[in-house]
Enzyme design. Structure first.
Site, short mmCIF file in Angstrom:
data_model
loop_
_atom_site.label_atom_id
_atom_site.label_comp_id
_atom_site.label_asym_id
_atom_site.label_seq_id
_atom_site.Cartn_x
_atom_site.Cartn_y
_atom_site.Cartn_z
N SER A 281 -6.82 -1.79 13.51
CA SER A 281 -6.66 -0.39 13.12
C SER A 281 -7.77 0.40 13.81
O SER A 281 -8.95 0.20 13.50
CB SER A 281 -6.76 -0.28 11.60
N LYS B 133 -2.88 -0.21 15.72
CA LYS B 133 -2.59 0.95 14.85
C LYS B 133 -3.56 2.06 15.23
O LYS B 133 -4.76 1.86 15.26
CB LYS B 133 -2.77 0.51 13.40
N LYS C 72 -5.03 5.68 14.43
CA LYS C 72 -5.17 6.71 13.40
C LYS C 72 -4.92 8.06 14.05
O LYS C 72 -5.51 8.37 15.11
CB LYS C 72 -6.56 6.66 12.80
N ASP D 205 -0.99 5.79 12.11
CA ASP D 205 -1.26 5.97 10.67
C ASP D 205 -1.92 7.33 10.47
O ASP D 205 -2.99 7.59 11.01
CB ASP D 205 -2.18 4.85 10.16
N GLU E 288 2.84 5.34 9.69
CA GLU E 288 2.36 5.06 8.33
C GLU E 288 1.91 6.34 7.63
O GLU E 288 1.15 7.13 8.19
CB GLU E 288 1.21 4.06 8.44
N ASP F 196 1.95 3.50 2.62
CA ASP F 196 0.71 2.85 2.21
C ASP F 196 0.28 3.49 0.88
O ASP F 196 0.66 3.02 -0.20
CB ASP F 196 -0.33 3.05 3.33
N LYS G 127 -1.34 -3.53 0.08
CA LYS G 127 -2.77 -3.78 -0.12
C LYS G 127 -2.92 -4.17 -1.58
O LYS G 127 -2.63 -3.34 -2.45
CB LYS G 127 -3.59 -2.52 0.16
N GLY H 65 -5.45 -3.38 5.24
CA GLY H 65 -6.86 -3.69 5.00
C GLY H 65 -7.58 -2.44 4.52
O GLY H 65 -7.11 -1.31 4.71
O1 OSB Z 1 -4.91 3.73 5.77
O2 OSB Z 1 -4.80 1.65 6.19
C1 OSB Z 1 -5.48 2.64 5.92
C2 OSB Z 1 -9.19 1.74 6.00
C3 OSB Z 1 -9.65 2.47 4.94
C4 OSB Z 1 -8.78 3.28 4.24
C5 OSB Z 1 -7.44 3.34 4.62
C6 OSB Z 1 -6.97 2.58 5.67
C7 OSB Z 1 -7.86 1.80 6.40
C8 OSB Z 1 -7.50 1.03 7.58
C9 OSB Z 1 -8.42 -0.12 7.92
O3 OSB Z 1 -6.59 1.30 8.31
C10 OSB Z 1 -7.74 -1.40 8.19
C11 OSB Z 1 -8.72 -2.54 8.24
O4 OSB Z 1 -9.27 -2.95 7.19
O5 OSB Z 1 -8.94 -3.03 9.33
MG MG Z 2 -2.85 3.40 5.90
#
Ligand code: OSB
Ligand code: MG
Length: 374
Positions: free
Chosen positions: A138, A164, A166, A192, A217, A242, A266, A294
């Site tokens: 991510s 992924k 952001k 995401d 996402e 999510d 999660k 995660g």
């Molecule tokens: O939206 O998936 C998410 C981390 C913190 C809060 C929200 C998200 C995330 C990640 C991190 O995308 C994923 C990871 O732990 O590598």
């Molecule tokens: Mg997410």
């Protein structure tokens, strides 16, 4: 049988190797609550709470979790005789609204503890069958598109099976297109948005359709389903939810409404393993693929995610990057690693969560502890 006679809460501080920016906030120093559960028979197990110190992902923060565990949740478990870990969710859920991350920390600890008592790897206790889990990365929002391209190329070269990206307004279609052009059409890419858009952005988001993403996402509000359904009707790219999926009911609502076609599970967000497994099973019965998300966990939380992701319907790569991506030094040994094909090994050679917890290291980074007894 679980008979907890002691739970030790700790807050540790772990500094991310680089800041992680999402549309709703930025994380640099993780404040993490760890729990250690002790059974009357002498067995013990660690667990982790995924709450962060700001309420930008969910309403919970580590400062709501701590007193909720101390005053509300732990007393329901301590000194009680509990048939098995599958009963803990209902015990914590009854007349306690929300606080899923706090509930999950204890509930998952009970699964880990049961695996220790049964002398089984956690993965096998819950019926997991996989030996290796495909892993994605991510990538947080970068300074500029060049930095993002460099990170995506490096991730694919390292073997990650999914990248992924952001996104946020102004850092979306053009940035994702630039990555797609750089990495080619075969790479598994997704975006995401962490709630950065509204339905008024539907036409703009539809421009992502031509970029061959596996999914988008959580583009809309953290607790929305109805508008996601409307957006999904306007996009060909599958939506993955999510933040909005906080329980089995919400997963069923997603399917009923057509609010998404994939779920990022999660366990911390849904109150633990029992609810995660229920969502997994429901999705499997409906042909909805799931993957394990995660929350920048330490190696302890990661152990639970890896075990969960060994269930059969976790068919898409998880956000289960190796320890070294996040931390200069993780709190477990061995640290979590990934092979050149982006696979993480499910530890099957050890009972419980499958990794050794480095207590001396944890002691050095602990900022507070509280011992709870029956
Ligand atoms: O939206 O998936 C998410 C981390 C913190 C809060 C929200 C998200 C995330 C990640 C991190 O995308 C994923 C990871 O732990 O590598
Ligand atoms: Mg997410």
């Amino acid at each position: 049988m679980i008979e907890l006679d002691r739970i030790v809460l700790r807050e540790i501080g772990l500094t991310l190797r680089e800041p992680f920016r999402i549309s709703s906030g930025e994380m640099r120093e993780r404040r993490i609550i760890l729990c250690e559960l002790f059974d009357a028979d002498g067995a013990s197990c660690w667990s982790e709470c995924v709450a962060d110190d700001e309420p930008n992902y969910s309403p919970e923060t580590i400062d709501t979790v701590w007193p909720t565990i101390v005053r509300v949740l732990a007393p329901r478990l301590l000194g009680k005789t509990i048939e098995g870990p599958g009963d803990v969710h209902a015990i914590l859920e009854k007349d306690v609204r929300g606080h899923n991350m706090a509930k999950a920390a204890l509930e998952m600890g009970c699964w880990g503890l049961t695996a220790v008592q049964a002398n089984l790897p956690l993965s096998r206790l819950i019926g997991g069958s996989r030996e290796r889990i495909a892993t994605g990365i991510s990538l947080g929002i970068q300074r500029d598109v060049h930095a993002l391209i460099a990170k995506a190329e490096a991730a694919i070269a390292e073997g990650y099976q999914k990248v992924k990206i952001k996104i946020a307004p102004g850092r979306d279609v053009d940035w994702v297109r630039a990555v797609r052009t750089a990495v080619g059409h075969d790479a598994h890419l997704m975006a995401d948005a962490n709630n950065a858009y509204t339905l008024a952005d539907a036409a703009h988001l539809a421009r992502l359709d031509e970029l061959g993403l596996m999914m988008i996402e959580q583009p809309l509000a953290w607790d929305d389903l109805v508008r996601h359904a409307e957006l999904q009707r306007k996009l060909t790219t599958p939506l993955c939810l999510d933040e909005s999926i906080t329980s089995l009911d919400r997963a069923q609502d997603m399917a009923t409404l057509g609010a998404g076609r994939i779920i990022n599970i999660k366990p911390g967000r849904v109150g633990g393993f029992a609810e995660s497994i229920a969502i997994h099973d429901f999705c499997e019965s409906r042909g909805i693929p799931v993957w394990c998300g995660g929350m920048l966990e330490s190696g302890i939380g990661r152990a639970y995610n890896v075990a969960l992701a060994s269930l059969p319907n976790f068919t898409l790569p998880g956000d289960l990057s190796p320890s070294a991506r996040y931390w200069a030094k993780d709190v477990v040994t061995p640290e979590w690693t990934m092979d050149a094909h982006g696979m993480v090994q499910v530890p099957l050679d050890r009972a419980g969560i499958g990794v050794e917890v480095d207590r001396a290291h944890i002691d050095r980074i602990t900022v507070r502890t509280e011992e709870l007894r029956a």
